[in-house]
Design an enzyme around this catalytic site. Structure first.
Site, PDB file in Angstrom:
ATOM      1  N   GLY A  61       0.798  -1.226   0.000  1.00 18.42           N
ATOM      2  CA  GLY A  61       0.000   0.000   0.000  1.00 18.42           C
ATOM      3  C   GLY A  61       0.828   1.273   0.000  1.00 18.42           C
ATOM      4  CD  GLU A  84       4.136  -8.702   4.077  1.00 20.12           C
ATOM      5  OE1 GLU A  84       3.428  -9.667   3.756  1.00 20.12           O
ATOM      6  OE2 GLU A  84       3.712  -7.526   4.105  1.00 20.12           O
ATOM      7  CB  VAL A 147       1.053   0.165  10.760  1.00 19.67           C
ATOM      8  CG1 VAL A 147       0.535  -1.164  11.267  1.00 19.67           C
ATOM      9  CG2 VAL A 147       2.570   0.210  10.853  1.00 19.67           C
ATOM     10  CE1 TYR A 246     -11.180   3.774   6.719  1.00 23.05           C
ATOM     11  CE2 TYR A 246     -11.155   6.007   7.568  1.00 23.05           C
ATOM     12  CZ  TYR A 246     -10.486   4.857   7.218  1.00 23.05           C
ATOM     13  OH  TYR A 246      -9.135   4.783   7.407  1.00 23.05           O
TER      14      TYR A 246
END
Ligand SMILES: NC(=O)c1ccc[n+]([C@@H]2O[C@H](COP(=O)([O-])OP(=O)(O)OC[C@H]3O[C@@H](n4cnc5c(N)ncnc54)[C@H](O)[C@@H]3O)[C@@H](O)[C@H]2O)c1
EC number: 1.3.1.9
Length: 406
Positions: A61, A84, A147, A246
Site C-alpha cells: 500500500g 510478512e 501500518v 469509516y
C-alpha cells in the site's frame, strides 16, 4: 545457494475466498513493484546529503509506494519494516516478494536501505531497528508510519487488542461489491452491528497514535532525531457515503486519535525543530481497504467517475514526499497534509453519490469500474499484472533480502 530451486518451481493460481487469496505470485509481485518504480521520475536536484528514512509498513500500500518514491526520487537510505509470512506449504505473502523487489531497486540505486520482517508494535523490534539506524546512519530525518493491522499486542501489558470495522451507535446497512468465482461482479446488501465501547477502544489501541508515538519517543530517547525531523502517519476521511462505517465508525475514532497524536508529537519535537503530521490520503485499493464493508463499491464507483484521473499510490506518495520535504507543507486548519482533495471535490462526490443511488444489479458494471477493482485487488497478490506469463512455473520459496551489509 538454493538446492531445491529447480524442483520446487510450480504454477501458482489465484484461489481463495472473496477478497482473500491464499497464495501470491512472486513474478507478479516483482513486476508490480517494477511498474510502481517506472512511475517515479528521476530526482531533479539530488540532495547534498542522503536523507535517512524509517518506513513502518513498507511492504504494501502507501508504505510501499512511499518507500519506492523515496528511494528513486529522494535518494533515501534507511530501514523499512513490514510483517510478512514466509513460504511454507503455500507461497509467501505478497509483501514478502514485493520487499525482495524493492530491496533490489535499493541495491541498484546504491541506497543503503534495509528491510526487516518484524512486528512493529513490539519493543524488541524498536530496539533492534534503532540499533541498526544508530550504527549505520547515526540519526533519522523522516519516519513514515503506514501500518494497517488487524491486531496489536502491547508489549508492556501483554494484552492483544483486535481492531473492528463497525459503525458507532446504530447498525449500518450498506452495499458491498463482491465477485463470483467466474469473476462476475454483484452487489450484496450487508448490515453491520454497532461496536461496543470496548471494541472502539481496542480499535483505537491498534490503529490510533499510541504505537507511532512510541516510535518517536524511542528515537528521541536514543538521540536519533536529526534537526528538522519530520514524521507522518497516514489517515483517511472519505465520502459521506462511507462515513457511517469509516470516519464516523471505529476506524474513524482511531484516525481522530492519530490526528491528535500528531499535535502532541509536534509539541514534543520542538526541541529538534521537528514536526509530526498526518496525511489524509485518497482511497487506493489495498488489502486493508477491501475489508471495509461498502468501501469496495464506493471505490469502484469513484473509478467509474474518474477513469484514468484516479491517482495511483505512487502519485500520491510522490506528493507526500513533496510536502514532507517542503519548507512549508500545505496543511489544512487541523495541520493535516491533504492528498485527498481530488476525491472529496464536490463534483466528484456528487457524481459518485448519483451513481450509488441509481445502481441496480444490471447497471453495476456500467456505473462502477468493477473490472478495474477486481484486477487491482488481484494485483495485490501478484495476479492480473500486465506482462506476466502465469503459465510459467515459478520458485515460491525465496529468502528475505539480506541487509547485513550496506
Ligand atoms: N487504502 C486506502 O485507501 C487508504 C487511504 C488513506 C489512508 N490509508 C492509511 O494508510 C495506512 C496503510 O494502509 P494501506 O491501505 O496502505 O494498508 P496495506 O494493508 O496495504 O499495508 C499495511 C502495511 O502494514 C504492515 N503491517 C501490518 N501489521 C504490521 C505489524 N504488526 N508490524 C509491522 N508491519 C505491519 C504490512 O506488512 C503492510 O506493509 C493506514 O493507516 C490506512 O488507514 C489508506
Amino acid at each position: 545457494m538454493h538446492p531445491t530451486l529447480t524442483q520446487s518451481k510450480r504454477v501458482v493460481d489465484p484461489t481463495g475466498r472473496g477478497y482473500l487469496l491464499l497464495e501470491s505470485h512472486p513474478a507478479g509481485c516483482f513486476r508490480s513493484v517494477q511498474l510502481m518504480r517506472a512511475e517515479v521520475p528521476a530526482p531533479e536536484n539530488p540532495a547534498a546529503r542522503r536523507p535517512t528514512a524509517l518506513v513502518v509498513g513498507s511492504s504494501a500500500g502507501y508504505g510501499l509506494a512511499s518507500t519506492i518514491a523515496g528511494l528513486v526520487r529522494y535518494g533515501i537510505d534507511g530501514v523499512g519494516i513490514g510483517l510478512e509470512r514466509p513460504a511454507g506449504h503455500r507461497s509467501a505473502s505478497a509483501g514478502w516478494y514485493r520487499t525482495i523487489a524493492t530491496h533490489a531497486i535499493a541495491r541498484e540505486l546504491g541506497a543503503d536501505f534495509s528491510f526487516r520482517n518484524a512486528d512493529a508494535f513490539a519493543d524488541t523490534t524498536k530496539t533492534e531497528t534503532l540499533d541498526l539506524l544508530a550504527e549505520r546512519f547515526g540519526g533519522v530525518d523522516y519516519l513514515i508510519y503506514s501500518v494497517a493491522a488487524p491486531r496489536r499486542t502491547d508489549p508492556r501489558s501483554g494484552i492483544t487488542y483486535q481492531s473492528v470495522l463497525k459503525p458507532l451507535g446504530a447498525p449500518h446497512t450498506t452495499r458491498n461489491l463482491e465477485f463470483a468465482d467466474d469473476g462476475a461482479a454483484y452487489v450484496r446488501e450487508v448490515t453491520v452491528a454497532p461496536a461496543t465501547e470496548a471494541e472502539t477502544a481496542a480499535t483505537v489501541r491498534v490503529m490510533g497514535g499510541e504505537d507511532w508515538s512510541r516510535w518517536v519517543t524511542a528515537l528521541a530517547d536514543r538521540g536519533l532525531l536529526r534537526r528538522g525531523f519530520r514524521t507522518v502517519a497516514l489517515s483517511y476521511i472519505g465520502s459521506p457515503l462511507t462515513s457511517a462505517i469509516y470516519r464516523g465508525g471505529t476506524i474513524g475514532a482511531a484516525k481522530a486519535d492519530l490526528e491528535s497524536t500528531a499535535c502532541a508529537l509536534t509539541e514534543r519535537l520542538a526541541a529538534v525543530d521537528g514536526r509530526a503530521f498526518t496525511s489524509v490520503n485518497g482511497a487506493v485499493v489495498s488489502q486493508a481497504l477491501t475489508a471495509i464493508p461498502g468501501v469496495p463499491l464506493y471505490v469502484s464507483l469513484l473509478r467509474g467517475v474518474l477513469g484514468d484521473r484516479f491517482p495511483s499510490p505512487v502519485e500520491q506518495s510522490l506528493e507526500l514526499w513533496n510536502q514532507l520535504t517542503a519548507h512549508r507543507p500545505d496543511v489544512d486548519q487541523w495541520g493535516r497534509i491533504r492528498l485527498d482533495r481530488w476525491e472529496l471535490s464536490e463534483p466528484v462526490q456528487a457524481a459518485v453519490a448519483e451513481r450509488w443511488r441509481s445502481i441496480t444489479p444490471e447497471t453495476v458494471t456500467e456505473l462502477a469500474d468493477t473490472a478495474w477493482f477486481r484486477a487491482r485487488y488481484r494485483a495485490l497478490y501478484g495476479f492480473d499484472v500486465p506482462g506476466v506469463d502465469y503459465a510459467v512455473p515459478v520458485e515460491t520459496d525465496l529468502p528475505w533480502p539480506d541487509s547485513s551489509t550496506p
